[in-house]
Design an enzyme around this catalytic site. Structure first.
Site, PDB file in Angstrom:
ATOM      1  N   TYR A   1      17.768 -46.262  -1.960  1.00 42.23           N
ATOM      2  CA  TYR A   1      16.403 -46.061  -2.453  1.00 42.23           C
ATOM      3  C   TYR A   1      16.298 -46.564  -3.899  1.00 42.23           C
ATOM      4  O   TYR A   1      15.395 -47.292  -4.266  1.00 42.23           O
ATOM      5  CB  TYR A   1      16.054 -44.578  -2.356  1.00 42.23           C
ATOM      6  CG  TYR A   1      14.659 -44.224  -2.812  1.00 42.23           C
ATOM      7  CD1 TYR A   1      13.593 -44.251  -1.920  1.00 42.23           C
ATOM      8  CD2 TYR A   1      14.406 -43.859  -4.127  1.00 42.23           C
ATOM      9  CE1 TYR A   1      12.307 -43.924  -2.332  1.00 42.23           C
ATOM     10  CE2 TYR A   1      13.130 -43.530  -4.553  1.00 42.23           C
ATOM     11  CZ  TYR A   1      12.082 -43.558  -3.644  1.00 42.23           C
ATOM     12  OH  TYR A   1      10.819 -43.235  -4.065  1.00 42.23           O
ATOM     13  N   ASP A   2      17.292 -46.154  -4.689  1.00 41.53           N
ATOM     14  CA  ASP A   2      17.357 -46.571  -6.092  1.00 41.53           C
ATOM     15  C   ASP A   2      17.354 -48.083  -6.220  1.00 41.53           C
ATOM     16  O   ASP A   2      16.680 -48.648  -7.073  1.00 41.53           O
ATOM     17  CB  ASP A   2      18.676 -46.079  -6.699  1.00 41.53           C
ATOM     18  CG  ASP A   2      18.462 -44.813  -7.489  1.00 41.53           C
ATOM     19  OD1 ASP A   2      17.297 -44.392  -7.591  1.00 41.53           O
ATOM     20  OD2 ASP A   2      19.464 -44.249  -7.972  1.00 41.53           O
TER      21      ASP A   2
ATOM     22  N   SER B   1       5.737  -7.947  -9.387  1.00 43.18           N
ATOM     23  CA  SER B   1       6.541  -8.538 -10.454  1.00 43.18           C
ATOM     24  C   SER B   1       6.915  -7.422 -11.421  1.00 43.18           C
ATOM     25  O   SER B   1       6.647  -6.259 -11.149  1.00 43.18           O
ATOM     26  CB  SER B   1       5.766  -9.643 -11.138  1.00 43.18           C
ATOM     27  OG  SER B   1       4.525  -9.146 -11.527  1.00 43.18           O
TER      28      SER B   1
ATOM     29  N   LYS C   1      19.035  -9.687 -14.241  1.00 44.56           N
ATOM     30  CA  LYS C   1      17.827 -10.265 -13.648  1.00 44.56           C
ATOM     31  C   LYS C   1      18.147 -11.703 -13.254  1.00 44.56           C
ATOM     32  O   LYS C   1      18.289 -12.577 -14.110  1.00 44.56           O
ATOM     33  CB  LYS C   1      16.670 -10.213 -14.643  1.00 44.56           C
ATOM     34  CG  LYS C   1      15.379 -10.707 -14.049  1.00 44.56           C
ATOM     35  CD  LYS C   1      14.215 -10.414 -14.965  1.00 44.56           C
ATOM     36  CE  LYS C   1      12.899 -10.802 -14.331  1.00 44.56           C
ATOM     37  NZ  LYS C   1      12.798 -12.229 -14.019  1.00 44.56           N
TER      38      LYS C   1
ATOM     39  N   ASP D   1      17.832 -15.417 -11.998  1.00 42.58           N
ATOM     40  CA  ASP D   1      16.789 -16.433 -12.139  1.00 42.58           C
ATOM     41  C   ASP D   1      16.724 -17.281 -10.878  1.00 42.58           C
ATOM     42  O   ASP D   1      17.237 -18.393 -10.828  1.00 42.58           O
ATOM     43  CB  ASP D   1      17.099 -17.295 -13.366  1.00 42.58           C
ATOM     44  CG  ASP D   1      15.844 -17.825 -14.006  1.00 42.58           C
ATOM     45  OD1 ASP D   1      14.752 -17.527 -13.484  1.00 42.58           O
ATOM     46  OD2 ASP D   1      15.953 -18.533 -15.010  1.00 42.58           O
TER      47      ASP D   1
ATOM     48  N   ARG E   1       7.747 -14.783  -1.865  1.00 41.89           N
ATOM     49  CA  ARG E   1       6.824 -13.808  -2.435  1.00 41.89           C
ATOM     50  C   ARG E   1       5.363 -14.231  -2.230  1.00 41.89           C
ATOM     51  O   ARG E   1       4.514 -13.396  -1.959  1.00 41.89           O
ATOM     52  CB  ARG E   1       7.130 -13.672  -3.927  1.00 41.89           C
ATOM     53  CG  ARG E   1       6.231 -12.741  -4.656  1.00 41.89           C
ATOM     54  CD  ARG E   1       6.771 -12.514  -6.057  1.00 41.89           C
ATOM     55  NE  ARG E   1       5.950 -11.566  -6.756  1.00 41.89           N
ATOM     56  CZ  ARG E   1       4.853 -11.902  -7.424  1.00 41.89           C
ATOM     57  NH1 ARG E   1       4.489 -13.162  -7.469  1.00 41.89           N
ATOM     58  NH2 ARG E   1       4.133 -10.996  -8.038  1.00 41.89           N
TER      59      ARG E   1
ATOM     60  N   GLU F   1      16.955 -11.742  -4.172  1.00 39.16           N
ATOM     61  CA  GLU F   1      16.740 -13.008  -4.861  1.00 39.16           C
ATOM     62  C   GLU F   1      17.595 -14.099  -4.231  1.00 39.16           C
ATOM     63  O   GLU F   1      18.799 -13.902  -4.038  1.00 39.16           O
ATOM     64  CB  GLU F   1      17.147 -12.817  -6.328  1.00 39.16           C
ATOM     65  CG  GLU F   1      16.602 -13.843  -7.261  1.00 39.16           C
ATOM     66  CD  GLU F   1      15.221 -13.486  -7.810  1.00 39.16           C
ATOM     67  OE1 GLU F   1      14.635 -12.478  -7.368  1.00 39.16           O
ATOM     68  OE2 GLU F   1      14.727 -14.241  -8.654  1.00 39.16           O
TER      69      GLU F   1
ATOM     70  N   TYR G   1      18.416  -6.401  -3.820  1.00 36.36           N
ATOM     71  CA  TYR G   1      18.298  -5.442  -4.914  1.00 36.36           C
ATOM     72  C   TYR G   1      17.122  -4.468  -4.863  1.00 36.36           C
ATOM     73  O   TYR G   1      16.937  -3.671  -5.762  1.00 36.36           O
ATOM     74  CB  TYR G   1      18.271  -6.172  -6.261  1.00 36.36           C
ATOM     75  CG  TYR G   1      17.195  -7.238  -6.386  1.00 36.36           C
ATOM     76  CD1 TYR G   1      15.854  -6.929  -6.234  1.00 36.36           C
ATOM     77  CD2 TYR G   1      17.543  -8.547  -6.665  1.00 36.36           C
ATOM     78  CE1 TYR G   1      14.880  -7.891  -6.352  1.00 36.36           C
ATOM     79  CE2 TYR G   1      16.565  -9.529  -6.791  1.00 36.36           C
ATOM     80  CZ  TYR G   1      15.237  -9.195  -6.625  1.00 36.36           C
ATOM     81  OH  TYR G   1      14.273 -10.153  -6.743  1.00 36.36           O
TER      82      TYR G   1
ATOM     83  N   CYS H   1     -17.086 -24.806 -26.646  1.00 37.18           N
ATOM     84  CA  CYS H   1     -18.020 -25.881 -26.363  1.00 37.18           C
ATOM     85  C   CYS H   1     -19.313 -25.237 -25.871  1.00 37.18           C
ATOM     86  O   CYS H   1     -19.295 -24.325 -25.042  1.00 37.18           O
ATOM     87  CB  CYS H   1     -17.425 -26.781 -25.284  1.00 37.18           C
ATOM     88  SG  CYS H   1     -18.634 -27.775 -24.418  1.00 37.18           S
TER      89      CYS H   1
ATOM     90  N   CYS I   1     -20.836 -29.655 -19.269  1.00 41.41           N
ATOM     91  CA  CYS I   1     -19.541 -30.148 -19.758  1.00 41.41           C
ATOM     92  C   CYS I   1     -18.602 -30.333 -18.568  1.00 41.41           C
ATOM     93  O   CYS I   1     -18.239 -29.358 -17.902  1.00 41.41           O
ATOM     94  CB  CYS I   1     -18.946 -29.163 -20.759  1.00 41.41           C
ATOM     95  SG  CYS I   1     -17.267 -29.599 -21.227  1.00 41.41           S
TER      96      CYS I   1
HETATM   97  S1  IVH Z   1      13.320  -5.629  -8.826  1.00 40.78           S
HETATM   98  C1  IVH Z   1       9.278  -3.740  -7.726  1.00 40.78           C
HETATM   99  N1  IVH Z   1      15.663  -6.565  -9.507  1.00 40.78           N
HETATM  100  O1  IVH Z   1      12.265 -10.666 -11.187  1.00 40.78           O
HETATM  101  C2  IVH Z   1      10.406  -4.383  -8.445  1.00 40.78           C
HETATM  102  N2  IVH Z   1      13.809  -8.043  -9.539  1.00 40.78           N
HETATM  103  O2  IVH Z   1       9.877 -10.564 -12.899  1.00 40.78           O
HETATM  104  C3  IVH Z   1      10.888  -5.580  -7.749  1.00 40.78           C
HETATM  105  N3  IVH Z   1      14.367 -10.329 -10.153  1.00 40.78           N
HETATM  106  O3  IVH Z   1       9.845 -10.993  -8.704  1.00 40.78           O
HETATM  107  C4  IVH Z   1      11.810  -6.416  -8.516  1.00 40.78           C
HETATM  108  N4  IVH Z   1      16.530 -10.009 -10.420  1.00 40.78           N
HETATM  109  O4  IVH Z   1      12.124 -12.091  -8.299  1.00 40.78           O
HETATM  110  C5  IVH Z   1      14.366  -6.833  -9.343  1.00 40.78           C
HETATM  111  N5  IVH Z   1      17.800  -7.266 -10.036  1.00 40.78           N
HETATM  112  C6  IVH Z   1      16.523  -7.531  -9.866  1.00 40.78           C
HETATM  113  C7  IVH Z   1      15.984  -8.822 -10.082  1.00 40.78           C
HETATM  114  C8  IVH Z   1      14.613  -9.035  -9.903  1.00 40.78           C
HETATM  115  C9  IVH Z   1      15.552 -10.894 -10.446  1.00 40.78           C
HETATM  116  C10 IVH Z   1      13.085 -11.042 -10.123  1.00 40.78           C
HETATM  117  C11 IVH Z   1      12.246 -10.834  -8.897  1.00 40.78           C
HETATM  118  C12 IVH Z   1      10.889 -10.397  -9.384  1.00 40.78           C
HETATM  119  C13 IVH Z   1      10.934 -10.847 -10.801  1.00 40.78           C
HETATM  120  C14 IVH Z   1      10.010 -10.025 -11.642  1.00 40.78           C
END
Ligand code: IVH
Length: 674
Positions: free
Chosen positions: A37-38, A81, A116, A118, A137, A173, A221, A420, A426
């Site tokens: 492709y490249d 969240s 947490k 990522d 989600r 996650e 989790y 504005c 606009c």
């Molecule tokens: S608990 C009702 N535990 O962080 C609580 N979330 O900013 C549910 N995430 O959407 C979330 N590690 O995708 C929980 N150990 C962890 C986590 C975690 C990553 C994420 C998750 C959530 C987001 C919220």
């Protein structure tokens, strides 16, 4: 090929590239290798360089597949969240709020702390002990069915042991390890920016074989819906998940409030050496019954918080200041930067907030600036590095006119934002409103993204909200557009027609009225329930002192400035005309109120006096979760007044109006608080 003209040769190359793009993006079945492709691309590019007359033949790419190609799955319990904190003080405040809500006095809170991750959150549903389906989600209520792709993750248990509940949603996650990310990017022609994007891109592949070739990992989790309660504490819950074979983060610890700061520091120190990306620590109240009492506010639980790691910094040059015009006409300055890597993410823009901010920080075009990026927030400019300033740099002059329509932009006394005055004349405001209207939390029309809206607006097919719903009349015109065709046009028309029914809350939000975000739209919808009632009352509320205005002002959470915006919207004939027209195109459903079957659903409740067994916010949250409306003052529309200790005039007014009065115990039994 040798006897073809350069033009033919290029056309041939472009055709092959396009076919490769379609196979890759639309069907997720690459037909040529990345290297090949490249090579084709380089060859095409070389031809365009050598023969300038061929440059009009664009190397257009197909782009990522449209969303909406996965089946939608309704989460049995919403996926939420988390609120963020950044400092020890913020964390203490979070704990104080919990104690106040639960009236716990000075007692210590017990938490489970977990890194947490990522990645992207996922909901796994098991029915009768077997993995039934898994979803992303999405908007929190509805996600995409990625079951087939999840099955490529070896660590995902296919079945639960005997004795597990018949129905259970397990949240977790999906992520990609740092080394799997590097391996993947090494063989990808189009690189992913970071492991999280790579994980998201891989999980949302239409072809599970592609997902399987990209290694994904999982941590479980959190709880979703469950047919039986399985643990009294979150710690025990994690233990059970582990026994059932789910990967559970080994760094999770049970700790008390004063131990949190030390845990935070310890994880921060280990962060770089972990095999996966994390961006903070999640602290969750361990006791499940306390979690239940605390409940949720907006989209986040009151019982958990994400304590994010401090922001990452970098230095780069500010090339230009661009002025963007938003939905409500706000002129927002944005810095265009020399691209720079800040904590693993390539940053090219930073927000400058408003003109005062530029003046306060004395930011000038050409300056070297220090940037910071914390979590998912838009990068900010912390300061200018004065010693690198060029001698001829002049202070930035904020425009007095809208850069898009040229109308005067004014800044009312006491406000920071310049707006504005062009309103619906606009184009920028029109386009932004349409983008908002079609967005996820509003009408959620697949395929009506920013690019399409801009295109249709430029073609003069879209002037206002109603035109969106008239697009189906243009199906043939859409199909004949470059890069569209019958299938895409039909899909778009189906997506629009599929969204002609909308819940009141989403509808109010979709209108894009200033200060009416999702939360306020929801509050209004819960209060008025029916579109016709809302519309009638808003028209009446224009009169200060009218019953409708008093009622609007008494809705908990709706302050005077919000009421002012609403009334202003309804006072504008163009807006009421728009509502009349929209009503012909869409059906606005009554807002569904909370759990079904509760005696409190749809009722208006006022609390007065001090409650003995629960706090006021707790009582209010409970009533609202059952579908009640909670207002501050007693009126003819009030159904119940809950009388606490030392109840004052409200109790008297309730008696005068003949409104049902509840004791705290009666309220508890109605609200099924054990
Ligand atoms: S608990 C009702 N535990 O962080 C609580 N979330 O900013 C549910 N995430 O959407 C979330 N590690 O995708 C929980 N150990 C962890 C986590 C975690 C990553 C994420 C998750 C959530 C987001 C919220």
């Amino acid at each position: 090929m040798s006897d073809s003209t350069p033009a033919q040769h290029l056309a041939d190359l472009l055709e092959r590239l396009k076919a490769a793009d379609i196979a890759y993006y639309r069907h997720d079945r690459p037909i040529i290798s990345d290297a090949e492709y490249d090579k084709l691309r380089r060859e095409a590019e070389a031809l365009r360089q050598r023969f300038p007359e061929l440059r009009a033949q664009a190397l257009d790419t197909i782009g990522t597949p449209p969303s909406g190609t996965f089946r939608k799955i309704h989460h049995l319990q919403p996926m939420l969240s988390l609120d963020n904190v950044f400092t020890p003080e913020d964390f203490v405040e979070f704990c104080t709020r919990i104690r106040r809500f639960l009236q716990l006095g000075g007692s210590d809170l017990r938490f489970v702390a977990e890194p947490k991750i990522d990645g992207l959150s996922i909901s796994l549903t098991y029915e009768n002990g077997r993995f039934a389906r898994g979803a992303t989600r999405g908007d929190g209520t509805e996600g995409e069915d990625v079951t087939a792709n999840l099955l490529t993750i070896a660590a995902l248990p296919r079945a639960l042991p005997k004795g597990a509940p018949d129905l259970i949603e397990i949240r977790g996650e999906v992520y990609m390890t740092k080394s799997d990310f590097l391996t993947l990017n090494a063989r990808q022609e189009k690189k992913f920016a970071n492991p999280r994007n790579a994980a998201a891109g891989s999980l949302r592949q239409l072809n599970p074989d592609v997902t399987a070739s990209r290694k994904l990992s999982l941590f479980a989790y959190a709880r979703g819906a469950c047919s039986a309660s399985i643990a009294k504490t979150h710690w025990d819950y994690l233990g059970i998940l582990k026994e059932w074979g789910f990967p559970v983060n080994p760094l999770a610890e049970r700790l008390s409030e004063p131990e949190a700061a030390e845990f935070q520091a310890r994880i921060a120190e280990r962060r770089a050496k972990l095999s996966y990306d994390i961006d903070g620590v999640v602290y969750k109240i361990d006791d499940v019954s306390l979690q239940d009492r605390l409940g949720f506010v907006g989209r986040a639980p009151r019982w958990a918080v994400a304590w994010k790691f401090p922001a990452e910094h970098a230095v780069t040059r500010l090339r230009q200041i661009e002025i963007q015009v938003g939905r409500t006409g706000a002129l927002t300055p944005r810095a265009i930067l020399d691209p720079v890597n800040v904590g693993g993410v390539l940053v090219q823009h930073a927000t400058l907030h408003n003109e005062d901010e530029i003046r306060r920080k004395d930011i000038r075009i050409g300056d070297m600036v220090e940037l910071q990026r914390a979590g998912d927030v838009i990068p900010q400019i912390v300061r200018v590095l004065p010693k690198f300033r060029q001698a001829d740099a002049t202070p930035f002059l904020f425009p007095q006119h809208c850069p898009v329509c040229g109308s005067l932009a004014i800044r009312p006394h006491g406000e920071v934002v310049r707006r504005c005055t062009g309103g619906l004349s606009c184009p920028a405001q029109v386009v932004e409103r349409l983008i908002h209207l079609c967005g996820r939390s509003a009408f959620d029309i697949d395929g009506m993204g920013e690019k399409t809206i801009r295109l249709f607006h430029a073609l003069e097919w879209l002037q206002n909200a109603i035109d969106i719903f008239r697009l189906p009349l243009r199906e043939r015109e859409i199909a004949s557009l470059d890069g569209w065709g019958d299938v895409s046009a039909r899909k778009l028309v189906a997506a629009i027609n599929g969204r002609r029914t909308i819940a009141l809350g989403r509808f109010i939000f979709a209108l894009g009225i200033r200060r009416i975000g999702e939360a306020n739209a929801k509050l209004l919808a819960r209060h008025y329930v029916r579109y016709s009632d809302w519309r009638r009352d808003m028209a009446r509320a224009i009169v200060t002192g009218s019953d409708a205005r008093v009622e609007l002002d008494s809705i908990s959470g709706i302050g005077p400035s919000i009421a002012e915006e609403l009334v202003g919207f309804f006072a504008e004939p163009h807006n009421t005309w728009l509502l009349d027209q929209l009503q012909r195109e869409v059906t606005i459903e009554d807002e569904k109120l909370g759990e079904t079957g509760s005696e409190l659903a749809g009722k208006t409740v006022v609390f007065t006096g001090a409650l003995a067994t629960m706090t006021r916010p707790e009582a209010k949250a409970r009533a609202e979760s059952l579908g009640a409306k909670v207002t501050e003052s007693v009126s003819k529309k009030t159904d119940y007044v809950v009388i606490g200790h030392d109840a004052g005039s409200k109790a008297a007014r309730a008696a005068a109006l003949g409104i049902a009065v509840l004791t705290e115990a009666e309220f508890r039994s109605m609200a099924a608080v054990d």
